[in-house]
Design an enzyme around this catalytic site. Structure first.
Site, PDB file in Angstrom:
ATOM      1  CG  ASP A  62      -1.866   2.416   6.627  1.00 47.92           C
ATOM      2  OD1 ASP A  62      -2.186   3.526   7.111  1.00 47.92           O
ATOM      3  OD2 ASP A  62      -2.149   2.076   5.457  1.00 47.92           O
TER       4      ASP A  62
ATOM      5  CG  ASP B  25      -1.810   7.820   1.111  1.00 47.49           C
ATOM      6  OD1 ASP B  25      -1.111   8.805   1.385  1.00 47.49           O
ATOM      7  OD2 ASP B  25      -2.504   7.743   0.082  1.00 47.49           O
TER       8      ASP B  25
ATOM      9  CG  ASP C 255      -1.734   1.208   1.402  1.00 52.94           C
ATOM     10  OD1 ASP C 255      -2.415   1.601   0.426  1.00 52.94           O
ATOM     11  OD2 ASP C 255      -1.717   1.800   2.496  1.00 52.94           O
TER      12      ASP C 255
END
Length: 230
Positions: free
Chosen positions: A170, A14, A12
């Site tokens: 996250d 961000d 991922d």
């Protein structure tokens, strides 16, 4: 070193490559203030983090037309890009892990729900765009995260096997996507604590890529074996 065919690393962007969530939170609060919404870190992580903009617009400005709702989110993304341009910092240990992957021929993909302009800004700000063999934008697919399609597309583009790959995420949404694609997922603790990441489906969680046990976990997952001391 021996690498099992089909091994790959999928990231991922961000909050996973760079800790951008505080900047997203600021931009969301500015964009949604006229509509009576205010978000703290806890609400951000539960209701916004990792979701596609079309879903966010439908939930928080449902009284607007789909086009007007997306315009609100486009303004939010524009503000985010202005704020983040001078504040892009890698999660600790990222470059060392990417060097490790490059040395051993492990292909890498970036898989995100972020708009392409945001993704490219962050990848270029970190100087890593060219290190990814594939960049998957969820909004450009029929389904974004938490659907597994973005990660399945990443695997397809890399010619990778989910059983011998590792994903890094996250958010709950992102972990759900990667886990549903059959990929062992490492939770990055930039916003959520271990218990939240584990509950979402992460196999392990770490504060950064410099965690002492992470490289050993990756090596075991992708069947990397030492064949010499060199």
């Amino acid at each position: 070193m021996k690498l099992k065919p089909g091994a790959a690393l999928l990231f991922d962007i961000d909050g996973t490559l760079a800790d951008t969530d505080p900047i997203h939170l600021q931009a969301f609060n500015t964009a949604f203030a006229p509509y009576g919404h205010s978000f703290d870190k806890a609400r951000f992580s539960c209701e916004l983090q990792g979701l596609a903009n079309v879903a966010i617009a439908a939930r928080f400005v449902p009284h607007l037309s789909p086009e007007a709702g997306m315009q609100v989110l486009e303004e939010k993304e524009k503000l985010f890009r202005e704020l983040v341009a001078e504040a892009i910092h890698p999660v600790p240990g990222l470059f060392e892990l990417m060097d490790f992957a490059d040395r051993h021929g492990v292909p890498m993909a970036a898989v995100t729900n972020a708009p392409r302009a945001n993704a490219e800004l962050l990848l270029d700000g970190l100087g890593v765009r060219g290190r990814f063999q594939a960049i998957v934008i969820g909004a450009e697919l029929p389904y974004g995260k938490p659907h597994p399609l973005p990660y399945l597309e990443g695997l397809r583009l890399l010619g990778a096997d989910a059983a011998h790959s590792v994903a890094f995420e996250d958010s709950r949404t992102g972990i759900a996507s990667a886990a549903a694609a059959g990929i062992a997922t490492v939770g990055i603790r930039t916003s959520l604590v271990h218990e939240d990441l584990e509950a979402a489906g992460a196999v392990i969680s770490v504060d950064g890529y410099d965690d002492p046990g992470l490289q050993a976990f990756i090596a075991e997952r992708i069947a990397l074996r030492e064949t010499s001391s060199g």
